[in-house]
Design an enzyme around this catalytic site. Structure first.
Site, PDB file in Angstrom:
ATOM      1  N   TYR A  53      10.504   2.501 -14.417  1.00 39.05           N
ATOM      2  CA  TYR A  53       9.675   1.310 -14.625  1.00 39.05           C
ATOM      3  C   TYR A  53      10.387   0.293 -15.513  1.00 39.05           C
ATOM      4  O   TYR A  53      10.973   0.645 -16.535  1.00 39.05           O
ATOM      5  CB  TYR A  53       8.334   1.691 -15.244  1.00 39.05           C
ATOM      6  CG  TYR A  53       7.365   2.377 -14.300  1.00 39.05           C
ATOM      7  CD1 TYR A  53       7.634   2.493 -12.935  1.00 39.05           C
ATOM      8  CD2 TYR A  53       6.166   2.909 -14.767  1.00 39.05           C
ATOM      9  CE1 TYR A  53       6.750   3.124 -12.074  1.00 39.05           C
ATOM     10  CE2 TYR A  53       5.269   3.542 -13.912  1.00 39.05           C
ATOM     11  CZ  TYR A  53       5.568   3.649 -12.569  1.00 39.05           C
ATOM     12  OH  TYR A  53       4.678   4.268 -11.716  1.00 39.05           O
ATOM     13  N   PRO A 214      -5.236   1.174  -7.108  1.00 36.32           N
ATOM     14  CA  PRO A 214      -6.656   1.187  -6.752  1.00 36.32           C
ATOM     15  C   PRO A 214      -7.205  -0.177  -6.350  1.00 36.32           C
ATOM     16  O   PRO A 214      -8.245  -0.261  -5.707  1.00 36.32           O
ATOM     17  CB  PRO A 214      -7.332   1.707  -8.031  1.00 36.32           C
ATOM     18  CG  PRO A 214      -6.381   1.361  -9.135  1.00 36.32           C
ATOM     19  CD  PRO A 214      -5.019   1.513  -8.528  1.00 36.32           C
ATOM     20  N   ALA A 216      -5.130  -2.202  -4.688  1.00 37.26           N
ATOM     21  CA  ALA A 216      -4.169  -2.543  -3.629  1.00 37.26           C
ATOM     22  C   ALA A 216      -3.146  -3.571  -4.103  1.00 37.26           C
ATOM     23  O   ALA A 216      -2.745  -4.462  -3.351  1.00 37.26           O
ATOM     24  CB  ALA A 216      -4.885  -3.044  -2.386  1.00 37.26           C
ATOM     25  N   GLY A 217      -2.733  -3.441  -5.368  1.00 37.62           N
ATOM     26  CA  GLY A 217      -1.739  -4.358  -5.903  1.00 37.62           C
ATOM     27  C   GLY A 217      -2.185  -5.806  -5.885  1.00 37.62           C
ATOM     28  O   GLY A 217      -1.358  -6.722  -5.818  1.00 37.62           O
ATOM     29  N   GLY A 218      -3.487  -6.026  -5.942  1.00 36.65           N
ATOM     30  CA  GLY A 218      -4.024  -7.387  -5.929  1.00 36.65           C
ATOM     31  C   GLY A 218      -4.403  -7.898  -4.548  1.00 36.65           C
ATOM     32  O   GLY A 218      -5.020  -8.969  -4.420  1.00 36.65           O
ATOM     33  N   LYS A 219      -4.065  -7.151  -3.500  1.00 40.39           N
ATOM     34  CA  LYS A 219      -4.371  -7.617  -2.135  1.00 40.39           C
ATOM     35  C   LYS A 219      -5.867  -7.799  -1.917  1.00 40.39           C
ATOM     36  O   LYS A 219      -6.287  -8.667  -1.140  1.00 40.39           O
ATOM     37  CB  LYS A 219      -3.822  -6.633  -1.100  1.00 40.39           C
ATOM     38  CG  LYS A 219      -2.324  -6.705  -0.891  1.00 40.39           C
ATOM     39  CD  LYS A 219      -1.896  -5.743   0.204  1.00 40.39           C
ATOM     40  CE  LYS A 219      -0.395  -5.784   0.417  1.00 40.39           C
ATOM     41  NZ  LYS A 219       0.038  -4.817   1.461  1.00 40.39           N
ATOM     42  N   PHE A 221      -7.898  -9.127  -3.696  1.00 37.27           N
ATOM     43  CA  PHE A 221      -8.341 -10.427  -4.197  1.00 37.27           C
ATOM     44  C   PHE A 221      -7.650 -11.591  -3.485  1.00 37.27           C
ATOM     45  O   PHE A 221      -7.805 -12.736  -3.888  1.00 37.27           O
ATOM     46  CB  PHE A 221      -8.106 -10.508  -5.705  1.00 37.27           C
ATOM     47  CG  PHE A 221      -8.833  -9.430  -6.470  1.00 37.27           C
ATOM     48  CD1 PHE A 221     -10.168  -9.583  -6.812  1.00 37.27           C
ATOM     49  CD2 PHE A 221      -8.182  -8.260  -6.829  1.00 37.27           C
ATOM     50  CE1 PHE A 221     -10.845  -8.589  -7.497  1.00 37.27           C
ATOM     51  CE2 PHE A 221      -8.851  -7.255  -7.520  1.00 37.27           C
ATOM     52  CZ  PHE A 221     -10.190  -7.420  -7.852  1.00 37.27           C
TER      53      PHE A 221
END
Length: 302
Positions: A53, A214, A216-219, A221
């Site tokens: 990371y 959880p 979806a990496g911002g998808k 929104f």
């Protein structure tokens, strides 16, 4: 907050804080320390890392933050992962992208993680990705050695399908050692683990499940995303019915599943964490759960 038993030595908080994007937060060590204290005060004690990371820098950032409050080490659980090799500026010999789950690499990675995190032990070490070239018993030999040396208290996997889990598990004949965790991508956007039997398999084997992505990496929104256009109105409707936020409803959606799924948050905003915690007190009706599921699926159940 509910606690999830991982093995006889380790338990996690039901909500987990992830540090995948911590390099982008641009936090000074004292600011990150303040964030860690806020998490613990809210009952979020499990911290998810990986050696790669932030291009191999985030574990060190976390370790520096921990130095400001050494007592926090006894109040938190640290999860980290190894096995992915990426080009970077720290290790000059790593000029390409591949997997390395050899015994020597696993042990070397753990030694570095302990130093970077500024800790004496890791609560859970996960193999980050299955490798087509992995020798499963070599992996389990390394993991067992690390447990016996007191450097890790439990171990697991990440992104392993059933067949890959079985390859590894077949090398563990002693009941003392157990694959305790599988970290899997899942959300009200990504349903694969619900539909391919993986969650059922892990539930049956008493392997605890951590859900990465959880949201979806911002998808979820993204107002231009076709699937999100189906799912978000349903999430908003249910949130309004419960007088809460979409974030709380997503947390409640995970909580409703009997496998005790633990979502990993990627936010640096304590308000978002508090929303997820609020969701643990919400009991979704079965119909609400299925409304979200079928919206993500795009068609009704048979």
């Amino acid at each position: 907050m509910e606690r999830i038993q991982i093995n006889q030595h380790v338990e996690y908080s039901r909500i987990i804080q992830g540090f995948f994007r911590a390099e982008q937060w641009k936090m000074a060590s004292q600011e990150m320390n303040r964030f860690l204290n806020q998490l613990v005060e809210n009952g979020v004690t499990t911290m998810d890392h990986a050696d790669i990371y932030g291009h191999y820098t985030v574990e060190g950032m976390f370790g520096d933050a921990l130095k400001h409050s050494p007592h926090l080490r006894e109040e938190i659980e640290i999860v980290t992962k190894c096995g992915i090799v990426q080009p970077n500026t720290i290790f000059k010999d790593q000029s390409s992208h591949r997997y390395d789950v050899s015994k020597s690499h696993i042990k070397r990675s753990v030694e570095r993680s302990l130093k970077q995190l500024n800790v004496d032990y890791i609560d859970s070490l996960l193999i980050h990705r299955p490798s087509p070239l992995m020798q499963p018993c070599q992996i389990t030999d390394a993991l067992k050695d690390l447990v016996e040396e007191g450097k890790i208290l439990s171990f697991g996997v990440s992104n392993f399908q059933r067949s890959q889990y079985e390859l590894l598990n077949n090398c563990l004949k002693d009941d003392k050692f157990h694959i305790a965790v599988n970290q899997i991508e899942m959300s009200p956007y990504h349903l694969d683990a619900f539909q391919n039997g993986l969650i059922d398999d892990m539930y049956k084997e008493n392997v605890k499940i951590m859900a990465w992505g959880p949201f979806a990496g911002g998808k979820l929104f993204d107002s231009q995303d076709k699937k999100s256009k189906r799912v978000m109105p349903v999430l908003k409707r249910i949130a309004e019915a419960h007088s809460t936020s979409v974030g709380a409803i997503i947390s409640a959606w995970f909580k409703r599943h009997p496998a005790q799924i633990m979502p990993i948050l990627g936010t640096s905003q304590i308000e978002r964490v508090e929303q997820a915690i609020e969701g643990l007190d919400i009991d979704l009706h079965d119909q609400e759960w299925f409304d979200i599921y079928t919206a993500a699926q795009g068609y009704d159940i048979p």
